[in-house]
Design a protein around this motif. Structure first.
Motif, PDB file in Angstrom:
ATOM      1  N   PRO A 176       0.832  -1.208   0.000  1.00  0.00           N
ATOM      2  CA  PRO A 176       0.000   0.000   0.000  1.00  0.00           C
ATOM      3  C   PRO A 176       0.864   1.254   0.000  1.00  0.00           C
ATOM      4  O   PRO A 176       1.890   1.315   0.676  1.00  0.00           O
ATOM      5  CB  PRO A 176      -0.805  -0.134   1.299  1.00  0.00           C
ATOM      6  N   LEU A 177       0.443   2.233  -0.794  1.00  0.00           N
ATOM      7  CA  LEU A 177       1.150   3.506  -0.944  1.00  0.00           C
ATOM      8  C   LEU A 177       2.541   3.322  -1.544  1.00  0.00           C
ATOM      9  O   LEU A 177       3.381   4.226  -1.481  1.00  0.00           O
ATOM     10  CB  LEU A 177       1.245   4.254   0.401  1.00  0.00           C
ATOM     11  N   GLY A 178       2.799   2.148  -2.130  1.00  0.00           N
ATOM     12  CA  GLY A 178       4.100   1.890  -2.732  1.00  0.00           C
ATOM     13  C   GLY A 178       5.222   1.809  -1.737  1.00  0.00           C
ATOM     14  O   GLY A 178       6.394   1.949  -2.095  1.00  0.00           O
ATOM     15  N   SER A 179       4.914   1.542  -0.482  1.00  0.00           N
ATOM     16  CA  SER A 179       5.924   1.613   0.575  1.00  0.00           C
ATOM     17  C   SER A 179       6.219   0.242   1.174  1.00  0.00           C
ATOM     18  O   SER A 179       6.821  -0.606   0.538  1.00  0.00           O
ATOM     19  CB  SER A 179       5.444   2.592   1.648  1.00  0.00           C
ATOM     20  N   ARG A 180       5.746   0.006   2.396  1.00  0.00           N
ATOM     21  CA  ARG A 180       6.125  -1.195   3.138  1.00  0.00           C
ATOM     22  C   ARG A 180       5.350  -2.422   2.676  1.00  0.00           C
ATOM     23  O   ARG A 180       4.160  -2.354   2.387  1.00  0.00           O
ATOM     24  CB  ARG A 180       5.870  -0.993   4.624  1.00  0.00           C
ATOM     25  N   LEU A 181       6.043  -3.555   2.644  1.00  0.00           N
ATOM     26  CA  LEU A 181       5.381  -4.837   2.436  1.00  0.00           C
ATOM     27  C   LEU A 181       4.495  -5.106   3.649  1.00  0.00           C
ATOM     28  O   LEU A 181       4.964  -5.121   4.778  1.00  0.00           O
ATOM     29  CB  LEU A 181       6.423  -5.941   2.283  1.00  0.00           C
TER      30      LEU A 181
END
Length: 254
Positions: free
Chosen positions: A165-170
């Protein structure tokens, strides 16, 4: 299409597409997201059974402590002509990813990274006519692949969404199937699932897993009330069993 007996139709406000997008100039792009962390967000749903070390999303730990469900998830960065968007996907074999059609459409370049921050070169992307689904073939091998459940989950089934999500954390997010409805974005494409698992822009293309770690669907949209919309595994299987409706993904030219 009428809902099967075990499902109750679920009527909600129109869904919102989940590709996280940023408009930029062609010559200046935002920096890549931070590398995938060694710790994950997400807590087990209240009342969820304790993890089974021999099955499910927590099974088959790799030497670095990541499990099979996490290792098969990828982050997809769509560099278009004057735009940038991020999404998620998951491997179904050594060189094939599943994601959403809107995640890969109108790209100049697809940049793919794995749970451990490794870059994977994309070879070709194709999209399906029957749903918001796409396949991406990779040049480089993928760390792990997912198995598909034989049938769609029933209402009340627990699920886990694995993505970026949001291109951030797995992230692993837990929830339940709360119903089914006619696809709010493409009404002529039949029935989709509704869950209460939290998703965000960038979650598009995330795998939805059952308690045994098998894929039961693919996230593609978020409702205005916070629900998530999921292409069921039966539709994914239909695409994989008959590749006639699958065509090359549209690209852009700078």
């Amino acid at each position: 299409m009428s809902a099967p007996p075990h499902r109750r139709p679920w009527h909600r406000a129109p869904a919102l597409l989940l590709a996280g997008a940023l408009v930029t100039s062609c010559s200046v792009l935002p920096p890549l997201p931070d590398p995938a962390p060694t710790a994950l967000t997400g807590e087990p749903a209240p009342g969820a059974p304790a993890p089974d070390a021999s099955s499910g999303p927590t099974a088959t730990l790799s030497p670095d402590g990541f499990n099979a469900a996490e290792r098969m998830a990828v982050r997809i960065r769509n560099v278009g002509c004057g735009s940038l968007s991020t999404g998620s996907g998951f491997a179904i074999d050594d060189h094939t990813l599943v994601t959403n059609r809107h995640v890969v459409a109108d790209s100049a370049t697809l940049e793919i990274s794995t749970y451990d921050g490794r870059d994977v070169r994309a070879q070709a992307a194709s999209t399906a006519d029957l749903a918001d689904l796409a396949l991406v073939r990779t040049v480089d091998p993928l760390p792990a692949s997912a198995g598909l459940a034989p049938i769609d989950p029933q209402r009340g089934s627990s699920v886990t969404v694995v993505g970026y999500p949001l291109g951030s954390r797995l992230t692993l997010t837990h929830g339940n199937v709360i119903g089914a409805t006619t696809d709010p974005l493409h009404a002529n494409l039949g029935e989709v699932l509704v869950t209460d698992a939290e998703v965000e822009p960038g979650s598009s293309g995330s795998a939805v897993l059952d308690a045994r770690g098998r894929v039961v669907g693919v996230v593609y949209a978020k409702g205005e009330d916070g629900t998530s919309f999921v292409v069921p595994v039966s539709t994914l299987r239909e695409m994989l069993d008959d590749d006639a409706p699958v065509t090359a993904a549209p690209t852009c030219s700078p």
